[in-house]
Motif scaffolding. Structure first.
Motif, PDB file in Angstrom:
ATOM      1  N   ARG A  97       8.833   3.279  -2.175  1.00 48.50           N
ATOM      2  CA  ARG A  97       7.765   3.966  -1.458  1.00 48.50           C
ATOM      3  C   ARG A  97       8.245   4.604  -0.151  1.00 48.50           C
ATOM      4  NH1 ARG A  97       2.484   0.040  -2.664  1.00 48.50           N
ATOM      5  NH2 ARG A  97       2.184   0.818  -4.796  1.00 48.50           N
ATOM      6  N   LEU A  98       9.450   4.263   0.292  1.00 48.03           N
ATOM      7  CA  LEU A  98       9.979   4.884   1.506  1.00 48.03           C
ATOM      8  C   LEU A  98      10.544   6.280   1.247  1.00 48.03           C
ATOM      9  CD1 LEU A  98       9.709   1.953   2.581  1.00 48.03           C
ATOM     10  CD2 LEU A  98      11.831   2.333   3.841  1.00 48.03           C
ATOM     11  N   ARG A  99      10.795   6.638  -0.004  1.00 43.35           N
ATOM     12  CA  ARG A  99      11.389   7.933  -0.297  1.00 43.35           C
ATOM     13  C   ARG A  99      10.458   9.054   0.174  1.00 43.35           C
ATOM     14  NH1 ARG A  99      15.156   8.547  -4.252  1.00 43.35           N
ATOM     15  NH2 ARG A  99      14.232   6.911  -5.575  1.00 43.35           N
ATOM     16  N   PRO A 100      11.004  10.048   0.914  1.00 46.08           N
ATOM     17  CA  PRO A 100      10.158  11.158   1.359  1.00 46.08           C
ATOM     18  C   PRO A 100       9.467  11.870   0.204  1.00 46.08           C
ATOM     19  CG  PRO A 100      12.210  11.161   2.576  1.00 46.08           C
ATOM     20  CD  PRO A 100      12.355  10.119   1.498  1.00 46.08           C
ATOM     21  N   THR A 101       8.317  12.429   0.504  1.00 50.20           N
ATOM     22  CA  THR A 101       7.574  13.197  -0.486  1.00 50.20           C
ATOM     23  C   THR A 101       8.263  14.520  -0.771  1.00 50.20           C
ATOM     24  OG1 THR A 101       5.569  12.248   0.500  1.00 50.20           O
ATOM     25  CG2 THR A 101       5.277  14.112  -1.010  1.00 50.20           C
ATOM     26  N   LEU A 102       8.791  15.130   0.294  1.00 49.11           N
ATOM     27  CA  LEU A 102       9.427  16.450   0.189  1.00 49.11           C
ATOM     28  C   LEU A 102      10.594  16.506   1.168  1.00 49.11           C
ATOM     29  CD1 LEU A 102       9.380  19.463  -0.802  1.00 49.11           C
ATOM     30  CD2 LEU A 102       7.831  19.923   1.128  1.00 49.11           C
ATOM     31  N   ALA A 103      11.713  17.025   0.702  1.00 47.97           N
ATOM     32  CA  ALA A 103      12.842  17.324   1.575  1.00 47.97           C
ATOM     33  C   ALA A 103      12.901  18.829   1.778  1.00 47.97           C
ATOM     34  CB  ALA A 103      14.147  16.824   0.955  1.00 47.97           C
ATOM     35  N   VAL A 104      12.854  19.249   3.028  1.00 44.83           N
ATOM     36  CA  VAL A 104      12.964  20.674   3.362  1.00 44.83           C
ATOM     37  C   VAL A 104      14.317  20.857   4.036  1.00 44.83           C
ATOM     38  CG1 VAL A 104      12.018  22.571   4.705  1.00 44.83           C
ATOM     39  CG2 VAL A 104      10.475  20.962   3.553  1.00 44.83           C
ATOM     40  N   VAL A 105      15.273  21.409   3.297  1.00 45.13           N
ATOM     41  CA  VAL A 105      16.657  21.515   3.764  1.00 45.13           C
ATOM     42  C   VAL A 105      16.938  22.968   4.135  1.00 45.13           C
ATOM     43  CG1 VAL A 105      19.081  21.097   3.214  1.00 45.13           C
ATOM     44  CG2 VAL A 105      17.297  19.614   2.237  1.00 45.13           C
ATOM     45  N   ASP A 106      17.031  23.214   5.425  1.00 39.62           N
ATOM     46  CA  ASP A 106      17.275  24.558   5.948  1.00 39.62           C
ATOM     47  C   ASP A 106      18.638  24.563   6.623  1.00 39.62           C
ATOM     48  OD1 ASP A 106      17.345  26.954   7.328  1.00 39.62           O
ATOM     49  OD2 ASP A 106      15.227  26.888   7.894  1.00 39.62           O
ATOM     50  N   PRO A 107      19.668  25.117   5.982  1.00 41.07           N
ATOM     51  CA  PRO A 107      21.023  25.076   6.549  1.00 41.07           C
ATOM     52  C   PRO A 107      21.121  25.687   7.940  1.00 41.07           C
ATOM     53  CG  PRO A 107      21.096  25.790   4.270  1.00 41.07           C
ATOM     54  CD  PRO A 107      19.650  25.773   4.666  1.00 41.07           C
ATOM     55  N   GLU A 108      20.202  26.582   8.284  1.00 42.09           N
ATOM     56  CA  GLU A 108      20.244  27.211   9.600  1.00 42.09           C
ATOM     57  C   GLU A 108      20.072  26.182  10.713  1.00 42.09           C
ATOM     58  OE1 GLU A 108      18.914  31.645  10.735  1.00 42.09           O
ATOM     59  OE2 GLU A 108      17.248  30.288  10.279  1.00 42.09           O
ATOM     60  N   LEU A 109      19.368  25.093  10.424  1.00 44.33           N
ATOM     61  CA  LEU A 109      19.159  24.053  11.427  1.00 44.33           C
ATOM     62  C   LEU A 109      20.446  23.301  11.750  1.00 44.33           C
ATOM     63  CD1 LEU A 109      15.735  22.532  10.303  1.00 44.33           C
ATOM     64  CD2 LEU A 109      16.185  23.881  12.367  1.00 44.33           C
ATOM     65  N   THR A 110      21.449  23.389  10.881  1.00 47.63           N
ATOM     66  CA  THR A 110      22.689  22.643  11.110  1.00 47.63           C
ATOM     67  C   THR A 110      23.702  23.435  11.934  1.00 47.63           C
ATOM     68  OG1 THR A 110      23.846  23.383   9.099  1.00 47.63           O
ATOM     69  CG2 THR A 110      22.349  21.515   8.884  1.00 47.63           C
ATOM     70  N   HIS A 115       0.830  -1.205   0.000  1.00 41.77           N
ATOM     71  CA  HIS A 115       0.000   0.000   0.000  1.00 41.77           C
ATOM     72  C   HIS A 115       0.863   1.254   0.000  1.00 41.77           C
ATOM     73  CE1 HIS A 115      -3.234  -2.744   0.834  1.00 41.77           C
ATOM     74  NE2 HIS A 115      -2.664  -3.131   1.974  1.00 41.77           N
ATOM     75  N   ARG A 116       0.315   2.323  -0.517  1.00 38.81           N
ATOM     76  CA  ARG A 116       1.009   3.606  -0.498  1.00 38.81           C
ATOM     77  C   ARG A 116       1.212   4.077   0.934  1.00 38.81           C
ATOM     78  NH1 ARG A 116       1.633   6.088  -5.266  1.00 38.81           N
ATOM     79  NH2 ARG A 116       0.396   5.352  -7.049  1.00 38.81           N
ATOM     80  N   LEU A 117       2.285   4.816   1.147  1.00 39.88           N
ATOM     81  CA  LEU A 117       2.568   5.352   2.465  1.00 39.88           C
ATOM     82  C   LEU A 117       1.994   6.756   2.598  1.00 39.88           C
ATOM     83  CD1 LEU A 117       4.564   2.946   2.157  1.00 39.88           C
ATOM     84  CD2 LEU A 117       6.196   4.280   3.510  1.00 39.88           C
ATOM     85  N   LEU A 118       1.948   7.287   3.812  1.00 39.52           N
ATOM     86  CA  LEU A 118       1.527   8.659   4.039  1.00 39.52           C
ATOM     87  C   LEU A 118       2.574   9.623   3.473  1.00 39.52           C
ATOM     88  CD1 LEU A 118       0.484   8.372   7.795  1.00 39.52           C
ATOM     89  CD2 LEU A 118      -1.071   8.487   5.822  1.00 39.52           C
ATOM     90  N   PRO A 119       2.179  10.842   3.137  1.00 38.97           N
ATOM     91  CA  PRO A 119       3.194  11.835   2.767  1.00 38.97           C
ATOM     92  C   PRO A 119       4.189  12.017   3.912  1.00 38.97           C
ATOM     93  CG  PRO A 119       0.986  12.622   2.224  1.00 38.97           C
ATOM     94  CD  PRO A 119       0.810  11.372   3.051  1.00 38.97           C
ATOM     95  N   LEU A 120       5.466  12.041   3.570  1.00 37.67           N
ATOM     96  CA  LEU A 120       6.531  12.224   4.556  1.00 37.67           C
ATOM     97  C   LEU A 120       7.382  13.424   4.147  1.00 37.67           C
ATOM     98  CD1 LEU A 120       8.429  11.435   6.895  1.00 37.67           C
ATOM     99  CD2 LEU A 120       9.505   9.775   5.346  1.00 37.67           C
ATOM    100  N   ILE A 121       7.474  14.404   5.038  1.00 32.79           N
ATOM    101  CA  ILE A 121       8.354  15.553   4.817  1.00 32.79           C
ATOM    102  C   ILE A 121       9.561  15.389   5.722  1.00 32.79           C
ATOM    103  CG2 ILE A 121       8.623  18.047   4.978  1.00 32.79           C
ATOM    104  CD1 ILE A 121       5.726  18.394   4.324  1.00 32.79           C
ATOM    105  N   ALA A 122      10.747  15.373   5.135  1.00 31.92           N
ATOM    106  CA  ALA A 122      11.987  15.191   5.886  1.00 31.92           C
ATOM    107  C   ALA A 122      12.686  16.534   6.033  1.00 31.92           C
ATOM    108  CB  ALA A 122      12.896  14.204   5.171  1.00 31.92           C
ATOM    109  N   VAL A 123      12.993  16.881   7.276  1.00 26.28           N
ATOM    110  CA  VAL A 123      13.656  18.152   7.584  1.00 26.28           C
ATOM    111  C   VAL A 123      14.978  17.808   8.273  1.00 26.28           C
ATOM    112  CG1 VAL A 123      13.410  20.413   8.692  1.00 26.28           C
ATOM    113  CG2 VAL A 123      11.360  19.153   7.966  1.00 26.28           C
ATOM    114  N   PRO A 124      16.075  17.658   7.516  1.00 26.16           N
ATOM    115  CA  PRO A 124      17.340  17.240   8.127  1.00 26.16           C
ATOM    116  C   PRO A 124      17.980  18.342   8.966  1.00 26.16           C
ATOM    117  CG  PRO A 124      17.644  17.697   5.794  1.00 26.16           C
ATOM    118  CD  PRO A 124      16.166  17.786   6.053  1.00 26.16           C
ATOM    119  N   THR A 125      18.515  17.953  10.114  1.00 22.69           N
ATOM    120  CA  THR A 125      19.249  18.890  10.973  1.00 22.69           C
ATOM    121  C   THR A 125      20.737  18.568  10.997  1.00 22.69           C
ATOM    122  OG1 THR A 125      18.845  17.519  12.925  1.00 22.69           O
ATOM    123  CG2 THR A 125      17.247  19.271  12.450  1.00 22.69           C
ATOM    124  N   THR A 126      21.130  17.510  10.291  1.00 21.25           N
ATOM    125  CA  THR A 126      22.537  17.186  10.104  1.00 21.25           C
ATOM    126  C   THR A 126      22.816  17.148   8.606  1.00 21.25           C
ATOM    127  OG1 THR A 126      22.139  14.798  10.079  1.00 21.25           O
ATOM    128  CG2 THR A 126      22.660  15.799  12.203  1.00 21.25           C
TER     129      THR A 126
END
Length: 429
Positions: free
Chosen positions: A181-194, A142-153
Motif C-alpha cells: 500500500r506504500l507504492r505511489p499511485t502515479l510516478a511522474v518522471v520529468d528528466p528536466e527536473l534532474t 486502511h487504504r492510503l491517500l493517492p500519492l504522486i511521486a515526482v523524482p528530482t534525482t
C-alpha cells in the motif's frame, strides 16, 4: 554456502507498479493528474535543497491555477530518520485533511511522503510499521491517500516501490517500512527536473540504479522459494522474467549514458536515459528485490561518524544511500557469483560491452563495477568513508538485522560471509 531446495517450489510470482508518466515537461500536467483523482486539497512534500530550486513552488502554483489547494512541507531530511519522519507526520496531521499527497524530490522526500501517508490514514505510531526486528512490522489496515511521486534525482526508484527507508537514531540502524500500500499511485518522471542535480549526487544515486538492477537480476529466483499462499506473498518475490527484462534494459541504458550525465549534467539526452534507467530498475527491483549490498548499506549509512559527501548540502555526517550500497557491491557480487555465474557474466557484458574478461570469471562483474565507481568519483571503499577493521563486527550486526533483504540473496548469508565482504571492501582500489 548452501543453496535452496524447497520441497514444494513456488510456481507464482507477482508484479506491481505505479501508473507512469515519463518525459520532459511531464510535471506541468500534475493539475490534470490530480483532478482525475478528484483531489481538491493536496500536501506537497519536499526538502530544503529541492525547494531552493523552485520546482516545488512551481508545482504548487500550477496546482493552485487548477483550483487545487496546495500546502507545502519543505523540511524533509536528506536520509530520513525516525525523528524527521515523525516531524513530517505531525505537520501532516496538523495541516490536514488532504485528498492526495505529492512528493517532489529524491528518495528521501518520496519516502517521507510515504510515511506521512501511512500515518495519516492508519492508527498507531511509526515504529509499529517499521520492519522487524527493529520495529513491529505491522501491516496497514486502511487504504492510503493517492500519492504522486515526482523524482528530482535519478536513482532511488522510490517512485516505483513499496519501501520507505529510514534511520532509527536510537538503534544506529537503517531499516525500512515495506507494504504494497506504500507504492505511489502515479510516478511522474520529468528528466528536466534532474538538470540541477550536482555531479556528486548524480554519481551516488546512479550507483543505486546499477545496484538495483544488478541485485534484482542476481536475486534468488522466485521458483527457489517454498510455495506460499496468497496472503503470505511479499512484494520482493525474487528474480523473475518481468523484473529481469527491466533490469537488463536499465544496465544497457546506464552503460551508454551514466558517465555523460555525471560529467556533463546539462546533457538532457543523457539525463533522460539515466532517468529512464532509474525508472526501469525501480520497476525491476520493486518486485524481485535487492540483497547483500543494500543490506550492508543500511548499517554503513546508520553508523557513519563524520563523512560528508561532495554535492550534498547537508549539515550532518552522511553516506548517501547509493554510495553506501555501492561500496560493498564488488565484493558482494564476487561472493554471489557461484550461485548464478551466467547472470553475473551477462550483467558485466551489459555494463561494459566488448570489455576483456579477466582470467577468473568471478572477477568480471566486480572489476567492471569498481571501474565505473572510480570513474564517476565514488570513494574507494568503506575505509574512505571512515570505517576500518575495528568497525566490522558492528556493521555485521547491522547487516544481519536486514533479514527482509538477505532473504532475497541467491545464497544463504551468514555473519561470517558478511564480515568477509566488508573486509574486502575496506579498500577497493
Amino acid at each position: 554456502m548452501s543453496s535452496f531446495h524447497p520441497t514444494h517450489p513456488e510456481t507464482v510470482f507477482t508484479y506491481g507498479a505505479p501508473g507512469l508518466k515519463f518525459g520532459v515537461g511531464a510535471r506541468h500536467e500534475l493539475g490534470h493528474d490530480l483532478a482525475q483523482l478528484d483531489a481538491k486539497r493536496v500536501l506537497i512534500v519536499t526538502d530544503p535543497g529541492v525547494a531552493a530550486t523552485g520546482a516545488p513552488a512551481e508545482i504548487a502554483a500550477s496546482l493552485r491555477a487548477a483550483s487545487i489547494e496546495a500546502v507545502v512541507f519543505d523540511r524533509s531530511r536528506v536520509e530520513p530518520t525516525d525523528e524527521s519522519l515523525e516531524a513530517a507526520i505531525e505537520f501532516g496531521r496538523s495541516e490536514g485533511p488532504f485528498d492526495a499527497i505529492v512528493a517532489c524530490g529524491g528518495g528521501s522526500s518520496i519516502d517521507t511522503a510515504k510515511a506521512v501517508n501511512l500515518l495519516l490514514t492508519n492508527e498507531g505510531e511509526l515504529m509499529d510499521y517499521v520492519n522487524a526486528p527493529v520495529g513491529r512490522a505491522r501491516a496497514p489496515r486502511h487504504r492510503l491517500l493517492p500519492l504522486i511521486a515526482v523524482p528530482t534525482t535519478t536513482g532511488t526508484g522510490s517512485e516505483s516501490t513499496t519501501i520507505c527507508v529510514l534511520d532509527v537514531v536510537s538503534q544506529h540502524v537503517k531499516t525500512g517500512i515495506s507494504h504494497a500500500r506504500l507504492r505511489p499511485t502515479l510516478a511522474v518522471v520529468d528528466p528536466e527536473l534532474t538538470l540541477t542535480q550536482p555531479a556528486g549526487v548524480t554519481a551516488a544515486s546512479g550507483l543505486d540504479i546499477l545496484c538495483h538492477a544488478l541485485e534484482s537480476y542476481t536475486a534468488r529466483p522466485f521458483g527457489s522459494y517454498e510455495h506460499k499462499q496468497a496472503h503470505e506473498r511479499v512484494p520482493y518475490c525474487g528474480a523473475n522474467p518481468i523484473a529481469d527484462m527491466w533490469s537488463e534494459k536499465a544496465l544497457s541504458l546506464m552503460a551508454s549514458s551514466f558517465r555523460t550525465a555525471v560529467q556533463n549534467g546539462d546533457d538532457l539526452a543523457a539525463r533522460t536515459e539515466v532517468a529512464m534507467a532509474a525508472t526501469f530498475a525501480g520497476l525491476g527491483f520493486g518486485n524481485a528485490g535487492v540483497h547483500i549490498p543494500h543490506a550492508n548499506a543500511y548499517p554503513i549509512a546508520g553508523q557513519v561518524r563524520d563523512f560528508q559527501p561532495a554535492g550534498y548540502d547537508v549539515d550532518h555526517a552522511m553516506v548517501p544511500h547509493g554510495m553506501a550500497v555501492s561500496l560493498t557491491a564488488p565484493a558482494a557480487f564476487r561472493h554471489t557469483f557461484q550461485a548464478s555465474p551466467e547472470r553475473h557474466i551477462r550483467a558485466a557484458e551489459l555494463l561494459a560491452p566488448g570489455a576483456d574478461r579477466p582470467a577468473d570469471p568471478a572477477e568480471f562483474l566486480p572489476q567492471v563495477l569498481a571501474g565505473i565507481m572510480r570513474e564517476v568519483g565514488i570513494p574507494a571503499g568503506i575505509g574512505a568513508v571512515g570505517f576500518g577493521t575495528a568497525d566490522i563486527d558492528a556493521l555485521v550486526e547491522g547487516t544481519m538485522k536486514q533479514q527482509r533483504l538477505l532473504a532475497t540473496a541467491p545464497l544463504e548469508v551468514t555473519a561470517e560471509a558478511v564480515a568477509m565482504i566488508l573486509d574486502q571492501s575496506i579498500e577497493l582500489w
